[in-house]
Design a protein around this motif. Structure first.
Motif, mmCIF file in Angstrom:
data_model
loop_
_atom_site.group_PDB
_atom_site.id
_atom_site.type_symbol
_atom_site.label_atom_id
_atom_site.label_comp_id
_atom_site.label_asym_id
_atom_site.label_seq_id
_atom_site.Cartn_x
_atom_site.Cartn_y
_atom_site.Cartn_z
ATOM 1 N N GLU A 39 0.621 -1.163 -0.061
ATOM 2 C CA GLU A 39 -0.064 -0.025 -0.047
ATOM 3 C C GLU A 39 0.822 1.350 0.083
ATOM 4 O O GLU A 39 0.484 2.038 -0.765
ATOM 5 C CB GLU A 39 -0.821 -0.066 1.222
ATOM 6 C CG GLU A 39 -1.829 1.174 1.328
ATOM 7 C CD GLU A 39 -2.850 1.248 2.418
ATOM 8 O OE1 GLU A 39 -3.520 2.075 2.727
ATOM 9 O OE2 GLU A 39 -2.896 0.053 3.055
ATOM 10 N N ILE A 43 1.191 4.256 -2.925
ATOM 11 C CA ILE A 43 0.867 5.660 -2.741
ATOM 12 C C ILE A 43 2.294 6.577 -3.263
ATOM 13 O O ILE A 43 2.210 7.450 -4.089
ATOM 14 C CB ILE A 43 0.975 6.083 -1.254
ATOM 15 C CG1 ILE A 43 -0.343 5.564 -0.697
ATOM 16 C CG2 ILE A 43 0.809 7.603 -1.071
ATOM 17 C CD1 ILE A 43 -0.753 5.665 0.648
ATOM 18 N N ILE A 110 -7.083 7.728 -1.699
ATOM 19 C CA ILE A 110 -5.860 7.570 -0.664
ATOM 20 C C ILE A 110 -5.864 8.696 -0.037
ATOM 21 O O ILE A 110 -6.046 9.966 -0.276
ATOM 22 C CB ILE A 110 -4.849 7.948 -1.954
ATOM 23 C CG1 ILE A 110 -4.789 6.671 -2.976
ATOM 24 C CG2 ILE A 110 -3.302 8.177 -1.091
ATOM 25 C CD1 ILE A 110 -3.518 7.229 -3.988
ATOM 26 N N GLY A 237 -3.621 3.402 -10.614
ATOM 27 C CA GLY A 237 -3.795 4.034 -9.610
ATOM 28 C C GLY A 237 -5.396 4.585 -9.362
ATOM 29 O O GLY A 237 -5.922 4.630 -8.402
ATOM 30 N N GLN A 242 -4.473 0.502 -3.944
ATOM 31 C CA GLN A 242 -3.389 0.945 -3.679
ATOM 32 C C GLN A 242 -2.222 -0.386 -3.661
ATOM 33 O O GLN A 242 -1.282 -0.441 -4.190
ATOM 34 C CB GLN A 242 -2.958 1.776 -2.481
ATOM 35 C CG GLN A 242 -3.937 3.041 -2.457
ATOM 36 C CD GLN A 242 -4.105 3.522 -1.074
ATOM 37 O OE1 GLN A 242 -3.537 3.461 -0.235
ATOM 38 N NE2 GLN A 242 -5.367 3.887 -0.903
#
Length: 479
Positions: A39, A43, A110, A237, A242
């Motif tokens: 994850e 990001i 996110i 994305g 993620q």
């Protein structure tokens, strides 16, 4: 120091730095990937796309004209170009700061992305102060300062990130380490550069119009190329989690690890060298074909080995949480080979002043890459993305020759690709044999080493028997 000695010295320092950087980066990857998980790397992949894209606007290719014009540039032009880079960096930070809420909205899944973007965007302000000095060092083929600074930056990045990751900083461990190591690098470069060239606050836009014109095509090409290279991360994305993006990005990072060694050497050595040979087109052609032949000789066995050992590499170094990354590695093999071979094309176009050709080529690449990525992502299977890229790069062999290579150096298709195809043929023969005997070994680090040794020995023997011109090219380049 002669051009030959500078080239050898530059090759030594860039090789040392690239190997060191690749080693530390790989160590950082396998350690932090286990600590932080997919994850966080998902990001970070999005953040690096945003910052990498913004960085291209900071320079706009202005400083590259220093190498193209060689000694036909005034001190006042240098001062004006320097401050233009700084002004552009400040402007781009403001743009990114204002756009960050919209980017965060696009990636609504996110949390805190807006804050992360504004934090990491500081890096290209730092880099703007060192940008011209780096180009000046490259122009004079003085690579020691650049590479020592880069090694310090990479090591600092790893140590800071490791310390923060162990203290539960999560994605901020990677963000803060990137910021601090970037600041350290710029301080070193500026401090050493001031001894050779002192910048004063002088700015006259009229004196850098030629640099802006040259830079716009160069930078436009780089910007479009950056978008093209980031389409997969941008779309994955958006439409995948993620975690999926993190696994994809790590697989991609591993397969392109060899490029992190090759590309700095190629770009920092070949570009100034080609720039000095730009008036001698016959010699330029001979050198360029030898360079891409040597590159193919080096990268083909490495990437074919990645394909054979992908499952073992991922499981041993990253663990079971990342096992799906092995399919990404396998899918990218053919694409990565031709990306590595094609790396010097940018240096060739820039050194000969043919940046407009590269600009139009990148527009074409952006369009077809978008179609490939969009169709692959919409299939719902992430493994189709690297396969799509590999199919595209094979189809582009003829197009690239007709619309780029042939326009810059007068060579036939057979002459240009002969050694590359021979090395691929040899690599396939060895790969078939090694793939069959691989299952006689259990999965372990020892197995990887044994397979690697067997492959390299067989590959070198067959190259010597079938395509020994490569060894002559290496000897000629060395001498």
């Amino acid at each position: 120091m002669s051009l030959k000695r500078k080239t050898i010295s530059g090759l030594k320092w860039t090789s040392l730095s690239s190997i060191f950087t690749a080693g530390i980066s790989f160590l950082q990857l396998i350690i932090l990937a286990r600590i932080l998980g997919p994850e966080v790397y998902g990001i970070m992949a999005i953040l690096m796309v945003i910052i990498g894209f913004a960085n291209l606007f900071v320079d706009l290719g202005i400083s590259r004209i220093i190498i193209h014009k060689q000694d036909n540039i005034t001190q006042n032009e240098l001062h004006s170009m320097y401050w233009m880079n700084v002004f552009l960096a400040l402007f781009m930070y403001l743009v990114i700061y204002l756009l960050s809420p919209f980017i965060a909205h696009f990636y609504a899944n996110i949390q805190n992305l807006e804050i992360y973007i504004r934090l990491i965007a500081v890096t290209f302000i730092f880099s703007s102060f060192a940008m011209q000095y780096v180009v000046l060092f490259q122009k004079e083929m003085e690579f020691k300062v650049i590479e020592v600074a880069n090694m310090i930056k990479v090591l600092a990045n790893f140590l800071i990130a490791l310390f923060l990751a162990l203290n539960d900083f999560g994605v901020l461990a990677l963000i803060y380490s990137t910021i601090l190591s970037s600041l350290l690098y710029s301080i070193i470069i500026v401090f050493k550069g001031m001894k050779y060239h002192k910048i004063k606050f002088y700015f006259n836009f009229s004196e850098i119009k030629d640099a802006m014109k040259f830079g716009l095509y160069f930078s436009g090409s780089k910007i479009i190329g950056s978008i093209t290279g980031s389409l997969d991360v941008i779309l994955i994305g958006k439409f995948f989690s993620q975690e999926v993006l993190g696994v994809y990005n790590i697989g991609k990072k591993l397969i392109f690890q060899i490029l992190s060694i090759m590309m700095p050497i190629i770009q920092k050595i070949i570009y100034p060298l080609l720039g000095k040979l730009q008036q001698n087109r016959d010699k330029l052609k001979i050198i360029y074909i030898k360079v891409i032949s040597i590159i193919s000789f080096i990268v083909i066995p490495v990437y074919f080995l990645f394909f054979i050992l992908a499952d073992d590499i991922v499981f041993i170094f990253l663990g079971s949480d990342w096992i799906n990354a092995s399919n990404i590695i396998k899918g990218f093999v053919i694409y990565a080979i031709f990306v590595a071979i094609g790396t010097p094309i940018g240096s060739l176009l820039t050194a000969t002043g043919k940046v407009k050709i590269g600009f139009y080529w990148n527009i074409y690449s952006l369009i077809v890459s978008f179609l490939v990525v969009y169709l692959s992502v919409n299939s719902g299977n992430i493994n189709y993305v690297p396969i799509g890229y590999s199919v595209l790069v094979v189809l582009n062999l003829i197009v690239n020759y007709l619309f780029v290579i042939k326009k810059v150096i007068d060579t036939t298709f057979f002459e240009y690709y002969k050694n590359i195809f021979l090395n691929i043929f040899i690599g396939l023969i060895v790969s078939s044999f090694v793939y069959l005997i691989k299952y006689k070994f259990t999965s372990s680090l020892f197995t990887i080493i044994i397979i690697y040794i067997i492959y390299i020995v067989l590959y070198l023997i067959l190259v010597y028997l079938i395509n020994n011109n490569i060894f002559k090219y290496i000897k000629e380049i060395k001498n």
